[in-house]
Design a protein around this motif. Structure first.
Motif, mmCIF file in Angstrom:
data_model
loop_
_atom_site.group_PDB
_atom_site.id
_atom_site.type_symbol
_atom_site.label_atom_id
_atom_site.label_comp_id
_atom_site.label_asym_id
_atom_site.label_seq_id
_atom_site.Cartn_x
_atom_site.Cartn_y
_atom_site.Cartn_z
ATOM 1 N N LYS A 1 -29.082 16.566 6.566
ATOM 2 C CA LYS A 1 -29.660 15.229 6.604
ATOM 3 C C LYS A 1 -28.988 14.408 5.514
ATOM 4 C CE LYS A 1 -33.168 15.450 8.474
ATOM 5 N NZ LYS A 1 -33.457 15.603 9.897
ATOM 6 N N ALA A 2 -28.713 13.124 5.798
ATOM 7 C CA ALA A 2 -28.130 12.262 4.782
ATOM 8 C C ALA A 2 -28.431 10.817 5.099
ATOM 9 C CB ALA A 2 -26.620 12.479 4.689
ATOM 10 N N HIS A 3 -28.687 10.033 4.059
ATOM 11 C CA HIS A 3 -28.860 8.594 4.238
ATOM 12 C C HIS A 3 -27.508 7.934 4.470
ATOM 13 C CE1 HIS A 3 -29.310 4.383 2.661
ATOM 14 N NE2 HIS A 3 -30.295 4.451 3.540
ATOM 15 N N SER A 4 -26.493 8.420 3.776
ATOM 16 C CA SER A 4 -25.112 8.025 4.017
ATOM 17 C C SER A 4 -24.234 9.200 3.626
ATOM 18 C CB SER A 4 -24.751 6.774 3.216
ATOM 19 O OG SER A 4 -24.794 7.049 1.832
ATOM 20 N N GLY A 5 -22.991 9.189 4.060
ATOM 21 C CA GLY A 5 -22.133 10.332 3.792
ATOM 22 C C GLY A 5 -22.617 11.559 4.533
ATOM 23 N N GLN A 6 -22.421 12.733 3.918
ATOM 24 C CA GLN A 6 -22.762 13.999 4.585
ATOM 25 C C GLN A 6 -23.844 14.797 3.878
ATOM 26 O OE1 GLN A 6 -18.760 15.784 4.737
ATOM 27 N NE2 GLN A 6 -18.797 15.533 6.944
ATOM 28 N N TYR A 7 -24.116 14.506 2.610
ATOM 29 C CA TYR A 7 -25.000 15.373 1.850
ATOM 30 C C TYR A 7 -26.213 14.628 1.291
ATOM 31 C CZ TYR A 7 -21.317 18.893 1.980
ATOM 32 O OH TYR A 7 -20.394 19.803 2.403
ATOM 33 N N SER A 8 -27.241 15.400 0.997
ATOM 34 C CA SER A 8 -28.425 14.908 0.296
ATOM 35 C C SER A 8 -29.024 16.088 -0.456
ATOM 36 C CB SER A 8 -29.446 14.335 1.294
ATOM 37 O OG SER A 8 -29.962 15.364 2.127
ATOM 38 N N LEU A 9 -30.094 15.842 -1.211
ATOM 39 C CA LEU A 9 -30.827 16.930 -1.850
ATOM 40 C C LEU A 9 -32.119 17.164 -1.079
ATOM 41 C CD1 LEU A 9 -30.553 16.443 -5.734
ATOM 42 C CD2 LEU A 9 -29.072 17.728 -4.177
ATOM 43 N N TYR A 10 -32.418 18.438 -0.811
ATOM 44 C CA TYR A 10 -33.607 18.829 -0.048
ATOM 45 C C TYR A 10 -34.552 19.580 -0.971
ATOM 46 C CZ TYR A 10 -36.409 21.348 3.448
ATOM 47 O OH TYR A 10 -37.434 21.871 4.188
ATOM 48 N N CYS A 11 -35.771 19.097 -1.082
ATOM 49 C CA CYS A 11 -36.784 19.710 -1.949
ATOM 50 C C CYS A 11 -37.828 20.412 -1.092
ATOM 51 C CB CYS A 11 -37.448 18.646 -2.827
ATOM 52 S SG CYS A 11 -38.637 19.329 -3.999
ATOM 53 N N SER A 12 -38.019 21.714 -1.298
ATOM 54 C CA SER A 12 -38.965 22.503 -0.494
ATOM 55 C C SER A 12 -39.738 23.458 -1.411
ATOM 56 C CB SER A 12 -38.220 23.287 0.585
ATOM 57 O OG SER A 12 -37.276 24.171 -0.003
ATOM 58 N N GLY A 13 -40.736 24.121 -0.821
ATOM 59 C CA GLY A 13 -41.536 25.081 -1.592
ATOM 60 C C GLY A 13 -42.383 24.432 -2.661
ATOM 61 N N ARG A 14 -42.846 23.204 -2.413
ATOM 62 C CA ARG A 14 -43.627 22.468 -3.397
ATOM 63 C C ARG A 14 -45.083 22.952 -3.417
ATOM 64 N NH1 ARG A 14 -44.348 17.360 -1.925
ATOM 65 N NH2 ARG A 14 -44.422 16.543 -4.060
ATOM 66 N N THR A 15 -45.602 23.181 -4.605
ATOM 67 C CA THR A 15 -46.997 23.605 -4.736
ATOM 68 C C THR A 15 -47.849 22.556 -5.451
ATOM 69 O OG1 THR A 15 -46.460 24.775 -6.789
ATOM 70 C CG2 THR A 15 -46.386 26.048 -4.750
ATOM 71 N N ASN A 16 -47.208 21.517 -5.993
ATOM 72 C CA ASN A 16 -47.907 20.411 -6.622
ATOM 73 C C ASN A 16 -47.226 19.105 -6.238
ATOM 74 O OD1 ASN A 16 -49.980 21.601 -8.650
ATOM 75 N ND2 ASN A 16 -48.111 22.779 -9.030
ATOM 76 N N GLU A 17 -48.003 18.018 -6.208
ATOM 77 C CA GLU A 17 -47.446 16.738 -5.798
ATOM 78 C C GLU A 17 -46.357 16.256 -6.750
ATOM 79 O OE1 GLU A 17 -51.263 16.105 -8.095
ATOM 80 O OE2 GLU A 17 -50.627 17.312 -6.365
#
Length: 501
Positions: free
Chosen positions: A58-74
């Motif tokens: 997934k990317a807003h532009s270009g090819q890359y983004s940062l993906y944040c997962s496994g969240r246990t707190n907001e």
């Protein structure tokens, strides 16, 4: 690295900017941070035990983004220390970030600042906040944010107000007041989700292409997964087909997706964002596709059956209707019939365990024998699905004992709320009538229905029920989907006849 583009998006209606009192404009604007993660993480990492990955999915532009997962707190999210740059406490800067989430509903998100004040006390402030729709890139920005006077240890991070959903960030920009992101390049073409052939319309052609693809009639179909993978789980299957059918009825549900290519692609085997926990049953079911108000779990025992065409009829009927079911597989039947299980997995059905040899004395076995029966079947299924899982168990002959529930304490055990009695010679009309009668009496919703995949009567009944049930407000779902839909937990070592048990 070419500067990333943000200005046009920042002016869109979806932007919610937080404007603070402006400081005098510096003599020259300076860019402090301008990253789209095309080369590296740009100093970002996790705040706690969550995971932050640089991805190309997934990317807003270009090819890359940062993906944040496994969240246990907001407050879990990607964080960057501002101490590594030239940010100065008390000075005014512009900040912006593109964020994306696909939880199925809008999520309030924040671009925030952590810092220590002059006394050494840690405090937190919001730079920009906004409501982020599901499936849309949204910009959080503030053109004139004054860093706190006397602040130290400043950290820039992205969080949610209350939701614990996974999310992506891209195109993070910061500069001295008056600076703006790099030049905007023409946007890539956008297509609505469900427009699988990218012809700017959703019609019967899209429906036909997706169905043929799922049924393996035309694996080379001109089908684009960026708009065919509607629930974005990395697979094109009956879940997406069910959602596509809804777009014909409710076109306002469709959203757009940006693409950089219109070449034919094929479905992938990427798993969903929810991670299974080794040695523990994890309900990873996605229920976002379910639009009906009531659900029933049709479940099928004793397969796979190889040359018997009834399993194929059952799977096809469910897939054409956009439905799912749970299949409890008999371990000794698996060798040579792996393709049936692979197809079930690919179509979004639930693969489950029915022991290795279906022993007549299941309810009288000692704990070691119970574990052996479960594990042998589990290992055969693991090799097919390519993943170490704890599978649901259907007890042979529905026999239960303390040895079974005690030894398999990690395994939920759906038995039978409604028995089709296909095993006892019940006819097609008899099976259909039994299900219809339960629905008319208000006792079908949330029930586990026991069936077998090798009978002609069962296959014919499923073909009829896949037409009758949705007309009467029901979706046919897997056992796990049914529990998730009704917000019920599937606990290990417990026997269930319905999700109300």
């Amino acid at each position: 690295m070419q500067k990333k583009k943000m200005l046009a998006a920042m002016l869109s209606a979806s932007v919610l900017a937080c404007m603070m009192s402006a400081m005098p404009l510096p003599s020259s604007a300076q860019t402090m941070l301008d990253t789209g993660f095309e080369e590296d993480y740009s100093g970002f990492g996790p705040r706690a035990s969550e995971t932050v990955d640089r991805v190309s999915t997934k990317a807003h532009s270009g090819q890359y983004s940062l993906y944040c997962s496994g969240r246990t707190n907001e407050w879990n999210g990607p964080v960057l220390s501002l101490g590594r740059g030239d940010w100065v406490a008390g000075q005014t800067y512009s900040f912006s970030v593109a964020v994306y989430q696909e939880s199925g509903s809008a999520v309030d998100m924040k671009l925030s600042l952590q810092y220590d004040d002059a006394s050494g006390t840690t405090d937190w402030l919001q730079i920009a906040t906004g409501s982020v729709p599901s499936g849309e890139w949204t910009i959080l920005s503030n053109d004139a944010y004054k860093l706190p006077e006397g602040g130290s240890g400043m950290q820039l991070y992205v969080e949610t107000a209350s939701d614990l959903c996974d999310f992506y960030i891209d195109d993070v920009f910061s500069g001295s007041e008056g600076s703006t992101p790099g030049p905007v390049t023409p946007p890539a073409p956008t297509f609505r989700m469900g427009d699988v052939n990218h012809d700017d319309k959703i019609d019967a052609t899209d429906r036909s292409l997706m169905l043929d693809f799922i049924l393996a009639k035309d694996e080379g179909a001109n089908l684009n997964t960026d708009t065919a993978d509607i629930n974005k789980d990395g697979k094109v299957n009956s879940v997406d087909f069910s959602m596509l059918r809804q777009f014909f009825i409710y076109p306002e549900l469709t959203s757009t997706t940006t693409t950089t290519t219109t070449t034919t692609t094929t479905t992938t085997t990427t798993k969903g964002s929810t991670q299974r926990v080794p040695g523990k049953f994890t309900n990873v079911a996605d229920v976002s596709w379910i639009t009906q108000s009531k659900v029933v779990a049709l479940s099928f025992d004793d397969g796979p059956f190889g040359g018997n065409n009834n399993p194929g009829r059952i799977q096809n009927a469910l897939t054409k209707a956009g439905f799912h079911a749970t299949f409890f597989y008999w371990g000794q039947h698996i060798q040579g019939n792996e393709s049936e299980i692979k197809q079930a997995e690919e179509r979004g059905f639930e693969v489950a365990n029915h022991t290795w040899s279906h022993p007549d004395s299941w309810g009288k076995m000692d704990r070691n024998s119970v574990r052996s029966q479960y594990n042998q079947c589990k290992q055969a299924l693991d090799r097919i699905v390519g993943e170490d899982r704890v599978y649901l168990l259907r007890n042979p002959y529905l026999q239960v004992s303390a040895n079974i529930t005690g030894e398999l304490s990690e395994v939920p055990m759906p038995n039978s709320g409604i028995d089709s009695e296909d095993w006892n010679g019940n006819s097609t009309s008899g099976i259909v009538q039994r299900i219809q009668q339960a629905a008319q009496q208000g006792r079908l919703d949330g029930q586990v229905v026991l069936m077998h995949e090798n009978y002609d009567s069962t296959a014919s009944a499923v073909e009829q029920l896949c037409q009758w049930l949705p007309q009467n407000g029901y979706a046919v779902v897997t056992v796990s989907e049914m529990f998730k839909f009704h917000n019920k937990e599937l606990k290990g070592g417990k026997v269930y006849n319905s999700c109300w048990d």
